[in-house]
Design an enzyme around this catalytic site. Structure first.
Site, short mmCIF file in Angstrom:
data_model
loop_
_atom_site.label_atom_id
_atom_site.label_comp_id
_atom_site.label_asym_id
_atom_site.label_seq_id
_atom_site.Cartn_x
_atom_site.Cartn_y
_atom_site.Cartn_z
N GLU A 198 31.17 47.25 47.02
CA GLU A 198 31.69 46.46 45.79
C GLU A 198 30.51 46.46 44.90
OE1 GLU A 198 34.70 46.14 44.66
OE2 GLU A 198 35.80 46.19 46.51
N CYS A 245 31.01 40.29 38.50
CA CYS A 245 30.98 41.45 38.62
C CYS A 245 32.06 42.09 37.62
CB CYS A 245 31.48 42.15 40.36
SG CYS A 245 32.83 41.16 40.84
#
Ligand code: NAP
Length: 521
Positions: free
Chosen positions: A257, A296
């Site tokens: 990720e 994020c």
């Protein structure tokens, strides 16, 4: 004397030797703790997890493993205030930012606890329908999923020490894999306290959860064929991990990720002042400033029809100007500092790149006098809005994420195809959002940008208490292609895929059905 943070490895607390790294309060720069992972035997720690934690977990049913997660969620809930205080002190979080992390952890553990209860006593996850393989119905095939007998290593980013640990651990533990978690060093106090709570209250079987505090050393290089590695952080680190020879040789499963240039697109049908427009403004302002933009899933690129660009810019600037930046321990402060001096330097450099390619409509890289901290202290930056002309050839706004309270305004023609082409320049993202009630525009843009994302958020004012695109829900997948790392986490039962092997069983139908506890057909 300053506190040393030990690791919990091989079923005991171990203090590292050698040079120590210091953890700070990023608002005051007060040192909070020290940590070193030198000297810890990582090979032995991984073996202990494989030999002790794995078998203990796999001896339990899904329902029993779900009950363990429920116990963790309840224990974190009971210690919530303490965890919030730690997140405020060590993470630069406002109380609201801290809740986002800690409550997110509790909610995710609870969701996977419920999933465990639904999966019940079965030992195998049945994957799809049984298949007749020959002319005779006796020759039968059935896909199943079984837990991997290795260890799951979880390397987390600094921005979500509680949620990051919990969302990864929930899926692995429910699947039946033991976990060795490595929180990012700069903000490790919250994850460390969670580990202490798990140990103190004996919430998990021995070896089911370990924690490496401090530098990762050669941890990823010690993994083998049945192990998995889930990583959240920068694309560069993800790339280094993927290129390790053991990862390639043993086909170690790696989930990455990484960075993401998430977009928010305002549709051409949305009038300023309308409920949809207000929702769009609220979501953008929240995402740019929550956790000082160190999320994020934060909105980085704001796409607006060219005819509305000046209005949107003025409204966003007004919202950013009203924001109080300072010591997050103060109730009236809405945005705290960045997590570390390194982050501040990185964000300042990124703002410089945006200013060189476009124009800053609000804020900048200059030092900021923040509320409630001694002069000159703290890793603070003001929120920043950069703006670009339509069809600007700008590259960095689509290529390099600035991991702070920074967004860029990008005008487009008003057509779905052009907006989609601009969004796609981000080369793969975690989530983008679209604000429109125009069915034709939605159909065009959703189909065009979906392949570039793990998740799309269609904002609508009729949804009650919408969480906004930045909230990752455990029921839906989190991850994205390309630049975002190509990974996938969460998504309900899909999260277990990473920790299990899909195996096709072929044989006599009654034998297979009996083995799997499926009603004979
Ligand atoms: P990072 O340097 O990649 O660190 C992430 C994690 O990886 C930390 O736990 C770090 O440990 C560990 N690590 C560092 N080098 C490693 C290596 N060679 N092998 C194994 N593990 C290693 O990223 P960061 O410092 O957290 O943030 C840098 C950038 O990453 C940000 O500016 C942002 O663009 C991106 N980011 C993305 C997300 C996301 O959720 N997608 C979240 C945060 C950051 P130590 O802390 O001990 O160094």
């Amino acid at each position: 004397m300053m506190r040393n943070l030990p690791s919990y490895l091989g079923g005991r607390w171990i203090e590292g030797a050698g040079a120590r790294q210091t953890l700070f309060n990023p608002a005051t720069e007060e040192p909070l703790a020290q940590v070193s992972s030198e000297g810890a035997d990582l090979t032995a720690a991984l073996d202990y997890a494989r030999r002790t934690g794995g078998p203990a977990l796999r001896a339990l049913s899904f329902a029993e493993r779900g009950a363990l997660l429920k116990g963790m969620a309840q224990a974190l809930q009971a210690q919530r205030d303490e965890l919030l205080e730690l997140a405020i002190a060590n993470g630069g979080n406002t109380r609201s930012d801290a809740k986002f992390d800690v409550d997110g952890a509790i909610f995710t553990l609870t969701t996977y606890a419920e999933l465990g209860a639904q999966l019940g006593a079965q030992r195998f996850i049945i994957d799809g329908e049984g298949i007749q393989l020959g002319r005779s119905p006796r020759f039968h095939g059935q896909h199943v999923r079984v837990p991997r007998p290795g260890v799951a290593v979880h390397i987390n980013a600094f921005n979500f020490p509680a949620w990051g640990l919990a969302e990864k651990a929930a899926a692995a533990l429910l699947a039946g894999m033991p976990v060795l978690a490595k929180p990012a060093t700069s903000s490790a106090l919250v994850a460390h306290r969670i580990m202490e709570i798990v140990v103190e209250k004996k919430l998990l079987p021995e070896g089911a959860l370990s924690l490496l505090a401090g530098a990762p050393r050669d941890l990823p290089a010690l993994l083998g064929a049945q192990d998995v590695l889930a990583f959240t952080g920068s694309g560069d680190t993800g790339m280094k991990i993927r290129a390790l020879s053991n990862i390639i040789r043993h086909s170690v499963r790696v989930n990455v990720e990484a960075d993401s240039l998430n977009a928010a697109v305002l549709g051409p049908d949305v009038e300023p002042g309308s409920d949809m427009y207000e929702l769009f403004l609220k979501d953008v302002l929240r995402d740019v400033t929550q956790k000082a933009g160190q999320k994020c899933t934060a909105i980085r690129r704001v796409l607006v029809p060219a005819a509305r660009a000046a209005t949107v810019r003025d409204d966003l600037v007004e919202g950013l100007r009203a924001l109080r930046v300072g010591n997050p321990a103060l109730d009236e402060v809405r945005m705290g500092p960045l997590a570390s001096g390194a982050q501040l330097a990185d964000v300042r450099e990124g703002v410089g790149r945006l200013a060189a390619e476009g124009k800053l409509a609000f804020g900048g890289a200059a030092p900021l006098a923040a509320e409630g901290v001694p002069a000159g202290k703290g890793f603070f930056i003001s929120p920043v809005l950069a703006e670009f002309p339509q069809d600007a050839p700008a590259v960095s706004v689509h290529a390099r994420e600035v991991f702070g309270p920074v967004a860029s305004l990008l005008p487009y023609s008003g057509g779905g195809a052009q907006a989609a082409a601009i969004v796609a320049r981000g080369n793969g993202g975690l989530v983008s959002s679209v604000y429109s009630d125009d069915a034709k525009f939605l159909e065009e843009i959703v189909a065009a940008i979906a392949p570039h994302h793990g998740r799309l958020y269609l904002g609508h004012p009729k949804i009650e208490m919408p969480p906004g695109p930045g909230t990752v829900l455990p029921q839906l997948v989190h991850g994205g292609p390309g630049h975002a790392g190509g990974g996938e986490e969460l998504g309900g039962v899909r999260a277990l895929d990473f920790y299990t092997q899909r195996t096709a069983l072929q044989g006599s139908r009654p034998v297979i059905q009996k083995l799997l506890g499926i009603q004979p057909t």
